[in-house]
Design an enzyme around this catalytic site. Structure first.
Site, PDB file in Angstrom:
ATOM      1  N   LYS A   9     -58.824  51.089-109.086  1.00  0.00           N
ATOM      2  CA  LYS A   9     -58.601  51.818-110.416  1.00  0.00           C
ATOM      3  C   LYS A   9     -59.651  52.805-111.277  1.00  0.00           C
ATOM      4  O   LYS A   9     -60.051  53.400-111.130  1.00  0.00           O
ATOM      5  CB  LYS A   9     -59.005  49.905-110.918  1.00  0.00           C
ATOM      6  CG  LYS A   9     -58.145  49.269-110.599  1.00  0.00           C
ATOM      7  CD  LYS A   9     -58.190  47.875-110.851  1.00  0.00           C
ATOM      8  CE  LYS A   9     -57.691  46.682-109.758  1.00  0.00           C
ATOM      9  NZ  LYS A   9     -58.238  45.595-110.578  1.00  0.00           N
ATOM     10  N   TYR A  49     -47.903  44.741-111.626  1.00  0.00           N
ATOM     11  CA  TYR A  49     -47.696  43.957-112.403  1.00  0.00           C
ATOM     12  C   TYR A  49     -46.702  42.674-112.920  1.00  0.00           C
ATOM     13  O   TYR A  49     -47.559  41.940-113.667  1.00  0.00           O
ATOM     14  CB  TYR A  49     -49.288  44.498-112.940  1.00  0.00           C
ATOM     15  CG  TYR A  49     -50.330  44.537-112.690  1.00  0.00           C
ATOM     16  CD1 TYR A  49     -51.045  44.694-111.646  1.00  0.00           C
ATOM     17  CD2 TYR A  49     -51.117  45.651-112.843  1.00  0.00           C
ATOM     18  CE1 TYR A  49     -52.262  44.280-111.023  1.00  0.00           C
ATOM     19  CE2 TYR A  49     -52.611  46.379-111.976  1.00  0.00           C
ATOM     20  CZ  TYR A  49     -52.603  45.558-111.597  1.00  0.00           C
ATOM     21  OH  TYR A  49     -54.175  45.611-111.100  1.00  0.00           O
ATOM     22  N   ASN A 112     -62.880  45.221-112.129  1.00  0.00           N
ATOM     23  CA  ASN A 112     -62.709  45.497-110.916  1.00  0.00           C
ATOM     24  C   ASN A 112     -62.406  45.532-109.766  1.00  0.00           C
ATOM     25  O   ASN A 112     -62.489  45.926-108.572  1.00  0.00           O
ATOM     26  CB  ASN A 112     -62.392  43.429-110.470  1.00  0.00           C
ATOM     27  CG  ASN A 112     -60.954  43.961-110.435  1.00  0.00           C
ATOM     28  OD1 ASN A 112     -60.104  44.677-110.873  1.00  0.00           O
ATOM     29  ND2 ASN A 112     -60.439  42.168-110.442  1.00  0.00           N
ATOM     30  N   HIS A 115     -57.705  47.302-106.600  1.00  0.00           N
ATOM     31  CA  HIS A 115     -56.517  46.640-106.175  1.00  0.00           C
ATOM     32  C   HIS A 115     -56.695  46.578-104.212  1.00  0.00           C
ATOM     33  O   HIS A 115     -56.318  47.777-103.646  1.00  0.00           O
ATOM     34  CB  HIS A 115     -55.210  47.043-106.852  1.00  0.00           C
ATOM     35  CG  HIS A 115     -53.666  46.784-106.308  1.00  0.00           C
ATOM     36  ND1 HIS A 115     -53.482  45.340-107.335  1.00  0.00           N
ATOM     37  CD2 HIS A 115     -52.980  46.856-105.467  1.00  0.00           C
ATOM     38  CE1 HIS A 115     -52.219  45.278-106.541  1.00  0.00           C
ATOM     39  NE2 HIS A 115     -52.180  45.760-105.715  1.00  0.00           N
ATOM     40  N   GLU A 126     -45.395  46.643-103.419  1.00  0.00           N
ATOM     41  CA  GLU A 126     -46.089  48.074-103.775  1.00  0.00           C
ATOM     42  C   GLU A 126     -46.228  49.088-104.273  1.00  0.00           C
ATOM     43  O   GLU A 126     -46.310  50.237-104.547  1.00  0.00           O
ATOM     44  CB  GLU A 126     -47.098  47.111-104.324  1.00  0.00           C
ATOM     45  CG  GLU A 126     -47.455  46.081-104.843  1.00  0.00           C
ATOM     46  CD  GLU A 126     -48.686  45.168-104.947  1.00  0.00           C
ATOM     47  OE1 GLU A 126     -49.239  45.855-104.126  1.00  0.00           O
ATOM     48  OE2 GLU A 126     -48.866  44.447-104.961  1.00  0.00           O
TER      49      GLU A 126
HETATM   50  N1  ADP Z   1     -58.839  36.281-116.448  1.00  0.00           N
HETATM   51  C1  ADP Z   1     -58.607  37.770-116.409  1.00  0.00           C
HETATM   52  N2  ADP Z   1     -59.023  38.359-117.380  1.00  0.00           N
HETATM   53  C2  ADP Z   1     -58.915  39.240-116.972  1.00  0.00           C
HETATM   54  N3  ADP Z   1     -58.728  40.231-116.335  1.00  0.00           N
HETATM   55  C3  ADP Z   1     -57.685  39.787-115.356  1.00  0.00           C
HETATM   56  C4  ADP Z   1     -58.097  38.469-114.789  1.00  0.00           C
HETATM   57  N4  ADP Z   1     -57.620  37.577-114.261  1.00  0.00           N
HETATM   58  C5  ADP Z   1     -56.808  38.620-113.167  1.00  0.00           C
HETATM   59  N5  ADP Z   1     -57.159  40.265-114.414  1.00  0.00           N
HETATM   60  C6  ADP Z   1     -57.175  40.985-113.612  1.00  0.00           C
HETATM   61  O1  ADP Z   1     -55.810  41.269-113.187  1.00  0.00           O
HETATM   62  C7  ADP Z   1     -55.609  41.621-112.079  1.00  0.00           C
HETATM   63  C8  ADP Z   1     -54.645  41.154-111.177  1.00  0.00           C
HETATM   64  O2  ADP Z   1     -54.674  40.118-111.364  1.00  0.00           O
HETATM   65  P1  ADP Z   1     -54.964  39.112-109.512  1.00  0.00           P
HETATM   66  O3  ADP Z   1     -53.485  39.445-108.341  1.00  0.00           O
HETATM   67  O4  ADP Z   1     -54.853  37.630-109.827  1.00  0.00           O
HETATM   68  O5  ADP Z   1     -56.224  39.811-108.828  1.00  0.00           O
HETATM   69  P2  ADP Z   1     -56.096  40.149-107.415  1.00  0.00           P
HETATM   70  O6  ADP Z   1     -56.179  41.924-108.441  1.00  0.00           O
HETATM   71  O7  ADP Z   1     -58.020  40.484-107.063  1.00  0.00           O
HETATM   72  O8  ADP Z   1     -55.099  40.465-106.605  1.00  0.00           O
HETATM   73  C9  ADP Z   1     -57.620  41.416-111.381  1.00  0.00           C
HETATM   74  O9  ADP Z   1     -57.368  42.474-110.600  1.00  0.00           O
HETATM   75  C10 ADP Z   1     -58.181  42.032-112.503  1.00  0.00           C
HETATM   76  O10 ADP Z   1     -58.110  43.557-113.036  1.00  0.00           O
HETATM   77 MG    MG Z   2     -53.360  40.421-106.621  1.00  0.00          MG
END
Ligand code: ADP
Ligand code: MG
Length: 149
Positions: A9, A49, A112, A115, A126
């Site tokens: 990211k 997303y 974080n 992805h 994707e």
């Molecule tokens: N509560 C939150 N607040 C802000 N950003 C979030 C939150 N939950 C998820 N995200 C963002 O959205 C992305 C997609 O969420 P998710 O699919 O649940 O996680 P992952 O990336 O681990 O698959 C996350 O990697 C993070 O960047």
């Molecule tokens: Mg996800």
């Protein structure tokens, strides 16, 4: 061989962690078969997303992902989808285990670093969003007979 979709990211790129993250993927024995640096467009980010469109963080997530260059890639190997999720770590870096990318380098769920597709089905979806079929290269790494029995 399983394929998964991974993307460094914008925070990972801006923090100079592109090499570190790629290195962790390589050292695991996984094979990167497509990769580029690009600024993700708004349209691509929304498709990627789409499952989160109703979430309160959706708009800020799209803004963040499109704000600066990212590095999407296709990663191949035995159990690539779940292995890459393990290497990435839990979604919230405050809870990710040390030794994972998110656990070692992050503190905020909105920053974080990486992805990684959550299932084979998501990976296929994707990959099709971010790459054309001819962008994936077919090759073997010389060390693979030392990685796989
Ligand atoms: N509560 C939150 N607040 C802000 N950003 C979030 C939150 N939950 C998820 N995200 C963002 O959205 C992305 C997609 O969420 P998710 O699919 O649940 O996680 P992952 O990336 O681990 O698959 C996350 O990697 C993070 O960047
Ligand atoms: Mg996800």
């Amino acid at each position: 061989m399983e394929q998964t979709f991974v993307m460094i990211k914008p925070d990972g790129v801006q923090r100079g962690l592109t090499g570190e993250i790629i290195s962790r993927i390589e050292r695991k024995g996984l094979r990167i078969v497509a990769m580029r640096m690009c600024q993700v467009t708004d349209e691509t980010a929304r498709r990627h997303y789409a499952e989160h469109v109703e979430k309160p963080f959706f708009n800020s997530l799209i803004e963040f992902i499109t704000s600066s260059p990212a590095v999407p890639m296709i990663v191949e190997g035995a159990g690539a989808v779940s292995v890459m999720r393990t290497i990435a770590g839990a979604t919230d870096p405050k809870e990710s285990l040390v030794g994972t990318i998110r656990g070692d380098f992050g503190l905020d769920v909105g920053r974080n670093l990486i992805h990684s597709a959550d299932s084979l089905e998501s990976a296929k979806r994707e990959i099709a969003i971010h790459f054309t079929e001819d962008e994936a290269v077919l090759y073997e790494r010389a060390e693979e007979r030392w990685v796989y029995e």
